[in-house]
Design an enzyme around this catalytic site. Sequence first.
Site, PDB file in Angstrom:
ATOM      1  N   ARG B  63       1.675   1.693   5.709  1.00 22.52           N
ATOM      2  CA  ARG B  63       2.660   0.614   5.887  1.00 22.52           C
ATOM      3  C   ARG B  63       2.705  -0.697   4.803  1.00 22.52           C
ATOM      4  O   ARG B  63       3.610  -0.995   3.960  1.00 22.52           O
ATOM      5  CB  ARG B  63       3.054  -0.006   6.948  1.00 22.52           C
ATOM      6  CG  ARG B  63       3.595   1.208   8.185  1.00 22.52           C
ATOM      7  CD  ARG B  63       2.974   0.915   9.655  1.00 22.52           C
ATOM      8  NE  ARG B  63       3.812  -0.492   9.875  1.00 22.52           N
ATOM      9  CZ  ARG B  63       5.016  -0.292  10.871  1.00 22.52           C
ATOM     10  NH1 ARG B  63       5.454   0.929  11.301  1.00 22.52           N
ATOM     11  NH2 ARG B  63       5.537  -1.331  11.244  1.00 22.52           N
ATOM     12  N   THR B  64       1.620  -1.125   4.728  1.00 23.89           N
ATOM     13  CA  THR B  64       1.405  -2.466   4.231  1.00 23.89           C
ATOM     14  C   THR B  64       1.544  -1.976   2.481  1.00 23.89           C
ATOM     15  O   THR B  64       2.121  -2.802   1.789  1.00 23.89           O
ATOM     16  CB  THR B  64       0.140  -3.103   4.625  1.00 23.89           C
ATOM     17  OG1 THR B  64       0.282  -3.361   5.895  1.00 23.89           O
ATOM     18  CG2 THR B  64      -0.062  -4.502   3.647  1.00 23.89           C
ATOM     19  N   LYS B  91     -19.653  -0.009   0.643  1.00 18.95           N
ATOM     20  CA  LYS B  91     -18.356  -0.636   0.499  1.00 18.95           C
ATOM     21  C   LYS B  91     -18.540  -1.950  -0.444  1.00 18.95           C
ATOM     22  O   LYS B  91     -17.479  -2.212  -1.334  1.00 18.95           O
ATOM     23  CB  LYS B  91     -17.883  -1.015   1.991  1.00 18.95           C
ATOM     24  CG  LYS B  91     -17.096  -0.046   2.817  1.00 18.95           C
ATOM     25  CD  LYS B  91     -16.521  -0.458   3.820  1.00 18.95           C
ATOM     26  CE  LYS B  91     -17.240  -0.485   4.920  1.00 18.95           C
ATOM     27  NZ  LYS B  91     -16.759  -0.985   6.011  1.00 18.95           N
ATOM     28  N   ARG B 113      -6.588  -5.129   0.522  1.00 16.29           N
ATOM     29  CA  ARG B 113      -6.988  -4.953   1.875  1.00 16.29           C
ATOM     30  C   ARG B 113      -8.387  -4.448   2.097  1.00 16.29           C
ATOM     31  O   ARG B 113      -8.961  -3.428   1.202  1.00 16.29           O
ATOM     32  CB  ARG B 113      -6.072  -3.640   2.500  1.00 16.29           C
ATOM     33  CG  ARG B 113      -6.379  -3.021   3.647  1.00 16.29           C
ATOM     34  CD  ARG B 113      -6.153  -3.861   4.775  1.00 16.29           C
ATOM     35  NE  ARG B 113      -4.857  -4.364   5.162  1.00 16.29           N
ATOM     36  CZ  ARG B 113      -3.863  -3.517   5.996  1.00 16.29           C
ATOM     37  NH1 ARG B 113      -4.363  -2.670   6.861  1.00 16.29           N
ATOM     38  NH2 ARG B 113      -2.877  -4.097   6.119  1.00 16.29           N
ATOM     39  N   HIS B 141      -4.193 -12.187   7.547  1.00 18.05           N
ATOM     40  CA  HIS B 141      -3.275 -11.205   7.283  1.00 18.05           C
ATOM     41  C   HIS B 141      -1.748 -12.026   6.847  1.00 18.05           C
ATOM     42  O   HIS B 141      -0.865 -12.077   7.507  1.00 18.05           O
ATOM     43  CB  HIS B 141      -2.716 -10.033   8.265  1.00 18.05           C
ATOM     44  CG  HIS B 141      -2.153  -8.923   7.515  1.00 18.05           C
ATOM     45  ND1 HIS B 141      -1.485  -8.924   6.481  1.00 18.05           N
ATOM     46  CD2 HIS B 141      -1.803  -7.761   7.989  1.00 18.05           C
ATOM     47  CE1 HIS B 141      -0.878  -7.790   6.168  1.00 18.05           C
ATOM     48  NE2 HIS B 141      -1.173  -7.155   7.145  1.00 18.05           N
TER      49      HIS B 141
END
Lengths: 430, 318
Positions: B63-64, B91, B113, B141
């Site tokens: 979605r984002t 990461k 993100r 956010h």
Amino acid sequence: MSTTLLTHGRIVDPSRRMDTIGAVLIEDDKIVGAGPDGLNQGAPEGATIIDCRGHVIAPGLVDGRVFIGEPGFEHRETIRSASEAAAAGGVTSLVMMPDTSPVMDQPSLVEYVLRTARATSLVRIHPAAAVTRGLGGSEMTEFGLLREAGAVAFTDGRHTLDNPVVLRRAMSYARDFDALIAMETQDNALAANGVMNEGKLATLMGLPGIPREAELIPLQRDLALAALTGARYHAAKISCVMSADAIRRAKDNGHRVTAGVSINHLSLNENDVQGYRTFYRLSPPLRDELERHAMANALADGTIDIVVSSHDPQDVDTKRLPFDEAAPGAIGLETLLAALLRRVHDGTLPLMRAIEVVTSAPASLFGLPYGTLRPGAKADIAIIDLDAPWEVSDKDLRSHSRNSCFENARMSGRVLRTMVSGETVFELND
Amino acid sequence: MVVGTHSLSSRHLLGIRNLSELDIQFLLDKADKAVEVSRRPDKKTSALRGRTQINLFFEASTRTQASFELAGKRLGADVMNMSVASSSVKKGETLIDTAMTLNAMRPDILVIRHGSSGAAELLAQKVECAVVNAGDGQHEHPTQALLDALTIRRHKGSLQNLTVAICGDVLHSRVARSNIFLLGKMGARVRLVGPSTLMPSGIEEFGVEVFNRMEDGLRDADVVMMLRLQRERMAGGFVPSVREYFRFFGLDADKLALAKDDAIVMHPGPMNRGVEIASLMADAPQSVIEEQVEMGVAVRMAVLELLAGPSHNEAGGV
């Protein structure tokens, strides 16, 4: 025979409660005199004379908690590079943690470290062996053989022993050898995935917190087992007032218990974590200012026995990461004394006590014949300018790693010269 | 899409915390105009023509990511999506190494993100272009809070003096944090409602009221904002079971009846129907959940234009 005379210095020797202007006479590797008497007696013929006017002559520092990468992680630190950093910080003896690869849980590893240190180190390296094999937390190591090989204490380094049965047996067995068990205490389940002090700031930064109780609960268990077994127990790094209270109670009850605090927890607080700078990610985490202040008080009143650098070199692979993924730990050998002198300058710690907690107190704790200027002792000496201003610059650090909490910090007080067995191993050239 | 001139104090949007009330007001006004653009048959503008926007998603978020992509495209930017599987390599290495690689490609704006709090800030230190935080760990956010604010403002006229109940898993929610900061700055009263196991330590010091019973927290609320309960939290022992959670903390008609009659129901999505919200509530007339999605595109258009627009390109040093 070589003779050296350190003259007109302010001799601060906590092992003899001495704080006086005087001279220190060194013959070969030993101190033959240290006090006011030597001042007007002139120098023996052929002696090297070092004028220490305006400076402090103290015993070389004994750092009770140092992680070194060798063997296994030489890219982070070698025994040689750690010793150079130590010498620059006035540290002449250090207790090396067993968190190496392979883990220092075998006499042969202890012997290897001692052999390597003899060949490469500028300062004295005293290995601490693992309490459990592989730091695995379940199987006791050979305390007797490890002591014979040269281990000065037993610790599982960064690891807390989860199993109280193993710890009880280790303590009981250690007592038979009068061996010191030194543990960090952090309840792994309660700390969970926490990376900083639990509280408002952690919530603000969106980082999982570690409550102080995560330190206290295993500490109280360890203290209870120390009382049960009569073992010599050392809480390696405490960070909060509740822990200090627990230590105080155990001492009041006559148990053979001591405690240490890292210079970082005496100097910094959780606010330093703002900006997600991973060099401030430490274990235990930096607490709030009240706790830091309490640590300074507990050190001053004797509840906390020693201050350690907890030198823990980490490289870019383990530090140049998002905060919650970075490894905890910071280097500190070179800045231990200067940072400790901040507490002297701000009036929270008398100079005598400050020198004591990094010389005679750790020497006594680990059973080392150093940390003193007593005649007959090895001439391990730090000459210090208490007020020299300097700025910690990462390019000047001698450690292989750069993860200093004090990078760019301004300090007052610096080591001018470090001597081990009468030999100068560091001299400031500014 | 011009609404006066204003520039943020930072060239990045890393969180709500560092925005002023004026910044927020300006962004919301600008987003309001973007809503009009989005509702036109011809939705394309040339505000970011020639600009390059890279969406760097280390955490899956359809979605984002889609919302940012659409926003960039509506402004005429060249948009590239990069999804980096978090499990592939370590990461952190991926984050910084990828950031440096992308930086060398001279983008105008990076949208990130990441699962770690502070990751957007770390990346912003390493690159020369503007960075938008599209959600970092449990930290912030900001565009979600802005789109929530825009949705509320369009329904209520203003945020001033409204009572907003944020309900559920506050502990793990970056949405909640950003909303707490934003709503507080804009004069709304914020209530947090949920079990103590899902409340962060020290949260009372953020100028919010904390309630552990929905019946107390929802009373006379103007806005009921539900948070997603991540399924894995159940196994972690934060709450005993889904049915228990829904019974006491899920939004149903009875609980909503305690809020004001004209209260609106919000959710950042994706929803767990029957866990934190009953299906009937999600689809009820009070629900503005779909509208939040629409406002999301508008808010992101406003943010992208402000940070990567013509006045910032040259100064951005890319």
